[in-house]
Design a protein around this motif. Structure first.
Motif, PDB file in Angstrom:
ATOM      1  N   LYS A   1     -68.760  11.108 -90.361  1.00 53.14           N
ATOM      2  CA  LYS A   1     -67.529  10.616 -89.730  1.00 53.14           C
ATOM      3  C   LYS A   1     -66.345  11.533 -90.059  1.00 53.14           C
ATOM      4  CE  LYS A   1     -64.636   6.486 -89.708  1.00 53.14           C
ATOM      5  NZ  LYS A   1     -64.479   5.135 -90.265  1.00 53.14           N
ATOM      6  N   ASP A   2     -66.260  11.972 -91.304  1.00 52.87           N
ATOM      7  CA  ASP A   2     -65.154  12.845 -91.724  1.00 52.87           C
ATOM      8  C   ASP A   2     -65.301  14.257 -91.158  1.00 52.87           C
ATOM      9  OD1 ASP A   2     -63.897  10.804 -93.115  1.00 52.87           O
ATOM     10  OD2 ASP A   2     -64.980  11.255 -94.969  1.00 52.87           O
ATOM     11  N   LYS A   3     -66.537  14.718 -91.025  1.00 53.83           N
ATOM     12  CA  LYS A   3     -66.757  16.025 -90.400  1.00 53.83           C
ATOM     13  C   LYS A   3     -66.228  16.010 -88.971  1.00 53.83           C
ATOM     14  CE  LYS A   3     -70.883  17.297 -92.979  1.00 53.83           C
ATOM     15  NZ  LYS A   3     -72.314  17.533 -92.930  1.00 53.83           N
ATOM     16  N   THR A   4     -66.527  14.934 -88.254  1.00 52.02           N
ATOM     17  CA  THR A   4     -66.059  14.797 -86.876  1.00 52.02           C
ATOM     18  C   THR A   4     -64.546  14.759 -86.817  1.00 52.02           C
ATOM     19  OG1 THR A   4     -68.070  13.591 -86.292  1.00 52.02           O
ATOM     20  CG2 THR A   4     -66.191  13.356 -84.805  1.00 52.02           C
ATOM     21  N   LYS A   5     -63.927  14.016 -87.723  1.00 53.49           N
ATOM     22  CA  LYS A   5     -62.459  13.940 -87.759  1.00 53.49           C
ATOM     23  C   LYS A   5     -61.834  15.308 -87.986  1.00 53.49           C
ATOM     24  CE  LYS A   5     -61.126   9.414 -89.525  1.00 53.49           C
ATOM     25  NZ  LYS A   5     -60.532   8.765 -90.698  1.00 53.49           N
ATOM     26  N   LEU A   6     -62.360  16.037 -88.962  1.00 55.57           N
ATOM     27  CA  LEU A   6     -61.811  17.347 -89.301  1.00 55.57           C
ATOM     28  C   LEU A   6     -61.945  18.320 -88.136  1.00 55.57           C
ATOM     29  CD1 LEU A   6     -60.562  19.323 -91.339  1.00 55.57           C
ATOM     30  CD2 LEU A   6     -62.878  19.799 -92.161  1.00 55.57           C
ATOM     31  N   VAL A   7     -63.123  18.397 -87.557  1.00 58.34           N
ATOM     32  CA  VAL A   7     -63.357  19.336 -86.450  1.00 58.34           C
ATOM     33  C   VAL A   7     -62.534  18.934 -85.224  1.00 58.34           C
ATOM     34  CG1 VAL A   7     -65.087  20.209 -84.841  1.00 58.34           C
ATOM     35  CG2 VAL A   7     -65.601  20.081 -87.275  1.00 58.34           C
ATOM     36  N   ASP A   8     -62.471  17.647 -84.917  1.00 58.24           N
ATOM     37  CA  ASP A   8     -61.663  17.194 -83.776  1.00 58.24           C
ATOM     38  C   ASP A   8     -60.185  17.516 -83.984  1.00 58.24           C
ATOM     39  OD1 ASP A   8     -63.847  16.254 -82.422  1.00 58.24           O
ATOM     40  OD2 ASP A   8     -63.490  14.143 -82.897  1.00 58.24           O
ATOM     41  N   PHE A   9     -59.705  17.283 -85.197  1.00 58.18           N
ATOM     42  CA  PHE A   9     -58.306  17.568 -85.515  1.00 58.18           C
ATOM     43  C   PHE A   9     -57.994  19.045 -85.318  1.00 58.18           C
ATOM     44  CE2 PHE A   9     -55.154  18.987 -88.625  1.00 58.18           C
ATOM     45  CZ  PHE A   9     -54.079  18.182 -88.291  1.00 58.18           C
ATOM     46  N   LEU A  10     -58.815  19.904 -85.899  1.00 56.71           N
ATOM     47  CA  LEU A  10     -58.577  21.348 -85.802  1.00 56.71           C
ATOM     48  C   LEU A  10     -58.719  21.854 -84.366  1.00 56.71           C
ATOM     49  CD1 LEU A  10     -60.505  22.445 -89.008  1.00 56.71           C
ATOM     50  CD2 LEU A  10     -58.014  22.456 -88.690  1.00 56.71           C
ATOM     51  N   SER A  11     -59.675  21.320 -83.650  1.00 51.60           N
ATOM     52  CA  SER A  11     -59.868  21.790 -82.271  1.00 51.60           C
ATOM     53  C   SER A  11     -58.719  21.356 -81.372  1.00 51.60           C
ATOM     54  CB  SER A  11     -61.208  21.306 -81.719  1.00 51.60           C
ATOM     55  OG  SER A  11     -61.229  19.921 -81.541  1.00 51.60           O
TER      56      SER A  11
ATOM     57  N   GLU B   1     -52.856  19.434 -97.052  1.00 49.02           N
ATOM     58  CA  GLU B   1     -51.897  18.440 -96.561  1.00 49.02           C
ATOM     59  C   GLU B   1     -52.561  17.093 -96.313  1.00 49.02           C
ATOM     60  OE1 GLU B   1     -49.804  19.991 -93.187  1.00 49.02           O
ATOM     61  OE2 GLU B   1     -49.146  21.767 -94.287  1.00 49.02           O
ATOM     62  N   GLY B   2     -53.834  17.097 -95.978  1.00 46.25           N
ATOM     63  CA  GLY B   2     -54.575  15.856 -95.783  1.00 46.25           C
ATOM     64  C   GLY B   2     -54.285  15.122 -94.482  1.00 46.25           C
ATOM     65  N   LYS B   3     -53.541  15.732 -93.584  1.00 46.67           N
ATOM     66  CA  LYS B   3     -53.190  15.060 -92.333  1.00 46.67           C
ATOM     67  C   LYS B   3     -54.392  14.822 -91.437  1.00 46.67           C
ATOM     68  CE  LYS B   3     -48.483  16.811 -92.051  1.00 46.67           C
ATOM     69  NZ  LYS B   3     -47.562  17.651 -91.269  1.00 46.67           N
ATOM     70  N   TRP B   4     -55.395  15.659 -91.523  1.00 47.90           N
ATOM     71  CA  TRP B   4     -56.568  15.525 -90.657  1.00 47.90           C
ATOM     72  C   TRP B   4     -57.296  14.215 -90.881  1.00 47.90           C
ATOM     73  CZ3 TRP B   4     -61.423  14.741 -92.543  1.00 47.90           C
ATOM     74  CH2 TRP B   4     -61.624  15.000 -93.903  1.00 47.90           C
ATOM     75  N   ASN B   5     -57.179  13.658 -92.084  1.00 49.51           N
ATOM     76  CA  ASN B   5     -57.943  12.465 -92.430  1.00 49.51           C
ATOM     77  C   ASN B   5     -57.432  11.203 -91.755  1.00 49.51           C
ATOM     78  OD1 ASN B   5     -60.121  11.343 -93.647  1.00 49.51           O
ATOM     79  ND2 ASN B   5     -59.143  11.074 -95.617  1.00 49.51           N
ATOM     80  N   ASP B   6     -56.176  11.187 -91.359  1.00 43.51           N
ATOM     81  CA  ASP B   6     -55.644  10.005 -90.675  1.00 43.51           C
ATOM     82  C   ASP B   6     -54.824  10.409 -89.466  1.00 43.51           C
ATOM     83  OD1 ASP B   6     -54.122  10.678 -93.266  1.00 43.51           O
ATOM     84  OD2 ASP B   6     -52.567   9.850 -91.967  1.00 43.51           O
ATOM     85  N   TRP B   7     -55.321  11.380 -88.739  1.00 45.67           N
ATOM     86  CA  TRP B   7     -54.601  11.927 -87.599  1.00 45.67           C
ATOM     87  C   TRP B   7     -54.672  11.007 -86.391  1.00 45.67           C
ATOM     88  CZ3 TRP B   7     -56.571  13.973 -82.882  1.00 45.67           C
ATOM     89  CH2 TRP B   7     -57.959  13.898 -82.767  1.00 45.67           C
TER      90      TRP B   7
ATOM     91  N   LEU C   1     -54.224  11.439 -82.221  1.00 46.32           N
ATOM     92  CA  LEU C   1     -54.241  12.464 -81.182  1.00 46.32           C
ATOM     93  C   LEU C   1     -52.871  12.650 -80.540  1.00 46.32           C
ATOM     94  CD1 LEU C   1     -55.751  14.463 -79.424  1.00 46.32           C
ATOM     95  CD2 LEU C   1     -56.407  12.576 -77.934  1.00 46.32           C
ATOM     96  N   GLU C   2     -52.146  11.577 -80.315  1.00 46.42           N
ATOM     97  CA  GLU C   2     -50.824  11.670 -79.693  1.00 46.42           C
ATOM     98  C   GLU C   2     -49.857  12.449 -80.583  1.00 46.42           C
ATOM     99  OE1 GLU C   2     -49.569   7.750 -78.675  1.00 46.42           O
ATOM    100  OE2 GLU C   2     -51.281   7.451 -77.334  1.00 46.42           O
ATOM    101  N   GLN C   3     -49.927  12.240 -81.885  1.00 48.82           N
ATOM    102  CA  GLN C   3     -49.070  12.978 -82.816  1.00 48.82           C
ATOM    103  C   GLN C   3     -49.390  14.467 -82.790  1.00 48.82           C
ATOM    104  OE1 GLN C   3     -49.950  10.845 -86.444  1.00 48.82           O
ATOM    105  NE2 GLN C   3     -47.834  10.178 -86.564  1.00 48.82           N
ATOM    106  N   VAL C   4     -50.654  14.810 -82.755  1.00 50.06           N
ATOM    107  CA  VAL C   4     -51.070  16.206 -82.761  1.00 50.06           C
ATOM    108  C   VAL C   4     -50.572  16.901 -81.507  1.00 50.06           C
ATOM    109  CG1 VAL C   4     -53.055  17.761 -82.673  1.00 50.06           C
ATOM    110  CG2 VAL C   4     -53.082  15.799 -84.219  1.00 50.06           C
ATOM    111  N   LEU C   5     -50.671  16.256 -80.377  1.00 48.07           N
ATOM    112  CA  LEU C   5     -50.271  16.865 -79.124  1.00 48.07           C
ATOM    113  C   LEU C   5     -48.755  17.024 -79.027  1.00 48.07           C
ATOM    114  CD1 LEU C   5     -52.731  15.122 -76.663  1.00 48.07           C
ATOM    115  CD2 LEU C   5     -52.895  17.406 -77.642  1.00 48.07           C
ATOM    116  N   LYS C   6     -47.982  16.195 -79.738  1.00 50.26           N
ATOM    117  CA  LYS C   6     -46.527  16.295 -79.731  1.00 50.26           C
ATOM    118  C   LYS C   6     -46.044  17.477 -80.561  1.00 50.26           C
ATOM    119  CE  LYS C   6     -45.433  11.438 -79.030  1.00 50.26           C
ATOM    120  NZ  LYS C   6     -44.846  10.242 -79.649  1.00 50.26           N
ATOM    121  N   GLU C   7     -46.787  17.834 -81.611  1.00 46.64           N
ATOM    122  CA  GLU C   7     -46.366  18.897 -82.530  1.00 46.64           C
ATOM    123  C   GLU C   7     -46.434  20.255 -81.892  1.00 46.64           C
ATOM    124  OE1 GLU C   7     -48.670  18.474 -86.069  1.00 46.64           O
ATOM    125  OE2 GLU C   7     -47.638  16.661 -86.627  1.00 46.64           O
TER     126      GLU C   7
END
Length: 80
Positions: free
Chosen positions: A20-30, A66-72, A74-80
């Protein structure tokens, strides 16, 4: 527990994450850095003699620190 991120072997770090965490990390970075999801997974796993380049390594180490990937969100990421 605080870890010196610069000394982390990213391949070992990634392999020790839960699925589950691998998916979160890869999705966040991608999403955040527009990295190819499959290529990123292969590089993090070290398959087919692939390696992260210096820029990718620094980005991923900073995101882990920073640890942001763990509780990211999608809307926040796209705004940045």
């Amino acid at each position: 527990m605080e870890t010196d991120v610069k000394n982390i072997n990213l391949t070992d770090y990634y392999r020790n994450l839960r699925r589950k965490d691998k998916t979160k990390l890869v999705d966040f970075l991608s999403k955040k850095y527009d990295m190819n999801r499959n290529t990123l997974m292969m590089k993090l796993l070290g398959f087919y003699n692939t390696h992260l380049n210096k820029c990718e390594t620094i980005i991923i180490q900073n995101e882990i620190k920073e640890g942001k990937w763990n509780d990211w969100n999608l809307e926040q990421v796209l705004k940045e």
